[in-house]
Design a protein around this motif. Structure first.
Motif, PDB file in Angstrom:
ATOM      1  N   ALA A 195      57.612  15.730  65.224  1.00 32.27           N
ATOM      2  CA  ALA A 195      58.613  16.552  64.513  1.00 32.27           C
ATOM      3  C   ALA A 195      58.044  17.935  64.248  1.00 32.27           C
ATOM      4  N   VAL A 196      58.954  18.902  64.148  1.00 31.16           N
ATOM      5  CA  VAL A 196      58.547  20.304  63.957  1.00 31.16           C
ATOM      6  C   VAL A 196      59.369  20.928  62.825  1.00 31.16           C
ATOM      7  N   THR A 197      58.675  21.703  61.994  1.00 30.64           N
ATOM      8  CA  THR A 197      59.342  22.517  60.967  1.00 30.64           C
ATOM      9  C   THR A 197      58.824  23.938  61.128  1.00 30.64           C
ATOM     10  N   VAL A 198      59.708  24.919  61.007  1.00 34.78           N
ATOM     11  CA  VAL A 198      59.277  26.316  61.157  1.00 34.78           C
ATOM     12  C   VAL A 198      59.683  27.091  59.905  1.00 34.78           C
ATOM     13  N   LEU A 199      58.715  27.763  59.311  1.00 35.15           N
ATOM     14  CA  LEU A 199      58.991  28.608  58.144  1.00 35.15           C
ATOM     15  C   LEU A 199      58.769  30.053  58.560  1.00 35.15           C
ATOM     16  N   SER A 200      59.670  30.926  58.164  1.00 35.20           N
ATOM     17  CA  SER A 200      59.584  32.322  58.597  1.00 35.20           C
ATOM     18  C   SER A 200      59.635  33.237  57.384  1.00 35.20           C
ATOM     19  N   PRO A 201      58.500  33.834  57.029  1.00 30.84           N
ATOM     20  CA  PRO A 201      58.508  34.751  55.883  1.00 30.84           C
ATOM     21  C   PRO A 201      59.218  36.051  56.256  1.00 30.84           C
ATOM     22  N   ARG A 202      59.392  36.911  55.290  1.00 30.44           N
ATOM     23  CA  ARG A 202      59.894  38.253  55.604  1.00 30.44           C
ATOM     24  C   ARG A 202      58.968  38.862  56.659  1.00 30.44           C
ATOM     25  N   PRO A 203      59.525  39.360  57.797  1.00 33.04           N
ATOM     26  CA  PRO A 203      58.653  39.832  58.883  1.00 33.04           C
ATOM     27  C   PRO A 203      57.703  40.929  58.437  1.00 33.04           C
ATOM     28  N   SER A 204      56.564  40.980  59.121  1.00 31.07           N
ATOM     29  CA  SER A 204      55.617  42.071  58.885  1.00 31.07           C
ATOM     30  C   SER A 204      56.285  43.390  59.235  1.00 31.07           C
ATOM     31  N   SER A 205      55.956  44.422  58.496  1.00 30.41           N
ATOM     32  CA  SER A 205      56.551  45.729  58.813  1.00 30.41           C
ATOM     33  C   SER A 205      56.008  46.258  60.140  1.00 30.41           C
ATOM     34  N   ALA A 206      54.936  45.631  60.654  1.00 28.27           N
ATOM     35  CA  ALA A 206      54.395  46.038  61.962  1.00 28.27           C
ATOM     36  C   ALA A 206      55.145  45.363  63.111  1.00 28.27           C
ATOM     37  N   ALA A 207      55.989  44.384  62.792  1.00 30.22           N
ATOM     38  CA  ALA A 207      56.705  43.666  63.859  1.00 30.22           C
ATOM     39  C   ALA A 207      57.849  44.534  64.388  1.00 30.22           C
ATOM     40  N   PRO A 208      58.081  44.521  65.721  1.00 27.52           N
ATOM     41  CA  PRO A 208      59.228  45.254  66.250  1.00 27.52           C
ATOM     42  C   PRO A 208      60.527  44.763  65.606  1.00 27.52           C
ATOM     43  N   GLU A 209      61.506  45.664  65.495  1.00 25.78           N
ATOM     44  CA  GLU A 209      62.804  45.349  64.900  1.00 25.78           C
ATOM     45  C   GLU A 209      63.364  44.035  65.471  1.00 25.78           C
TER      46      GLU A 209
END
Ligand code: NAI
Ligand code: ISE
Length: 340
Positions: A195-209
């Motif tokens: 099984a897989v769970t994915v958590l996604s925080p607020r993206p880094s400001s360095a990440a492309p739009e």
């Protein structure tokens, strides 16, 4: 057969690097054909790579390269969505294959590869999960297999790239990057991911739009272990792949990468590799060397098409989990006799 003749499909970053290593560091093989396509309609990229290899012919059609005179084996380094077609061409000719990861982006494509191998009647496909050939990973596997830290409870993994290519998507953090940890976890633990769970925080400001980077991916395994993977593909400062195994009686960590620590002027420190071609250079060399030796004997000596399928099935669950935010179970078909 004295020297294995290899066709290399895809002559971008990895393909060109594999062509170089076959010429420079891998004995018993030579590149006889290279092909590129799509981004290289006139064959300029393939021609440029072939120009550096005596006796290598350049093609724009991967199938033609696979069918070229002197080809005994095929190394596929095109993008994931092109792998299935290239593998099926090779299997039609019963040629051994080393296919860069992922075997296919989706489990359905991987099942078609398994079916093609079943028709041939033997395993011919190895998948480029090169961490299995990395000295540190090998030591960790030996320790776990020997029960050196007791029954494994956790793998804590960190996978950081300095930056991501322009074509990278939020899905690719899972299907292109975390797929390495999926394979490493299956191999290290000798268990399937369930099984897989994915958590996604607020993206880094360095990440492309629009890129969901970083992400935390939790894998549950058939033996009751938990694997957490921080995937961060725009961390900015370098390339880091770390893994700490925690067992009932100890823990073990790899990937600190402190080959040399310098102490000077009141400070200490070392260098951080900037990308995978540096960090895993030896592993790629050993992977291709072992594949060449096995291919010359008509065997597979590394992660096979089943491993590629299982990783694709986990990726599929991971993509669903990433979109829904909900824990998603992995569905695997029964393991065919050929892969037991
Ligand atoms: N094991 C590892 O650590 C790594 C593995 N990879 C894998 O290697 C493969 C290639 O990645 P890169 O070299 O980074 O990409 P790249 O974009 O640098 O090169 C891919 C090449 O394939 C060509 N191509 C596109 N469609 C094709 C087709 N249908 N047939 C033949 N060639 C085609 C492109 O024109 C390009 O020259 C991917 O599967 C990727 O996931 C990539 C980086 C590291
Ligand atoms: O396979 C690889 C790339 O395709 C992927 O994009 C990177 O995140 C990985 O670190 C690298 O090993």
């Amino acid at each position: 057969m004295n020297t294995l003749g290899i066709a290399v499909i895809g002559t971008g970053k990895m393909g060109a690097d594999h062509v170089r290593r076959i010429g420079d560091t891998v004995g018993g093989a030579r590149v006889v054909a290279v092909a590129d396509a799509v981004a290289d309609p006139d064959g300029d990229r393939a021609k440029a790579v072939a120009a550096g290899v005596e006796g290598a012919a350049a093609f724009t059609d991967p199938a033609a390269a696979t069918a070229a005179p002197g080809v005994d084996a095929v190394l596929i380094a095109s993008p994931g969505p092109a792998h299935e077609e290239a593998i099926l061409h090779a299997l039609e000719r019963e040629l051994p294959v080393l296919c860069e990861k992922p075997l296919t982006p989706d489990p359905e494509g991987a099942l078609r590869v398994l079916e093609a191998e079943r028709r041939v009647g033997r395993r011919l496909v190895q998948v480029g999960f090169m961490r299995r050939f990395d000295a540190e990973y090998e030591r960790l596997k030996e320790l776990l297999d020997a029960g050196g830290i007791g029954r494994p409870l956790f793998l804590h993994c960190r996978h950081r790239n300095a930056s991501s290519p322009s074509f990278f998507t939020s899905d690719m953090l899972i299907s292109d990057s975390v797929v390495h940890e999926v394979d490493a976890a299956r191999w290290l633990l000798g268990q399937e991911v369930t099984a897989v769970t994915v958590l996604s925080p607020r993206p880094s400001s360095a990440a492309p739009e629009g890129l969901s980077d970083p992400r935390l991916v939790l894998l549950e395994t058939s033996g009751g272990a938990i694997v957490d993977v921080e995937i961060f593909v725009n961390c900015g400062f370098g390339y880091q792949v770390r893994c700490e195994a925690v067992g009932e009686s100890g823990s073990a960590r790899i990937g600190d990468g402190h080959a040399m620590v310098v102490e000077s002027a009141g400070r200490w420190g070392g260098e951080i590799a900037q990308d995978f071609t540096t960090r895993f250079a030896d592993a790629y060399d050993r992977q291709v060397r072992r594949w060449v030796a096995a291919a010359a004997r008509g065997r597979v000596d590394g992660p096979d098409a089943w491993d590629g399928y299982a990783a694709a099935a986990v990726s599929e669950a991971g993509l669903a989990a990433g979109r829904s935010g909900v824990r998603t179970e992995v569905r695997l078909v029964e393991r065919p006799e050929l892969y037991r």
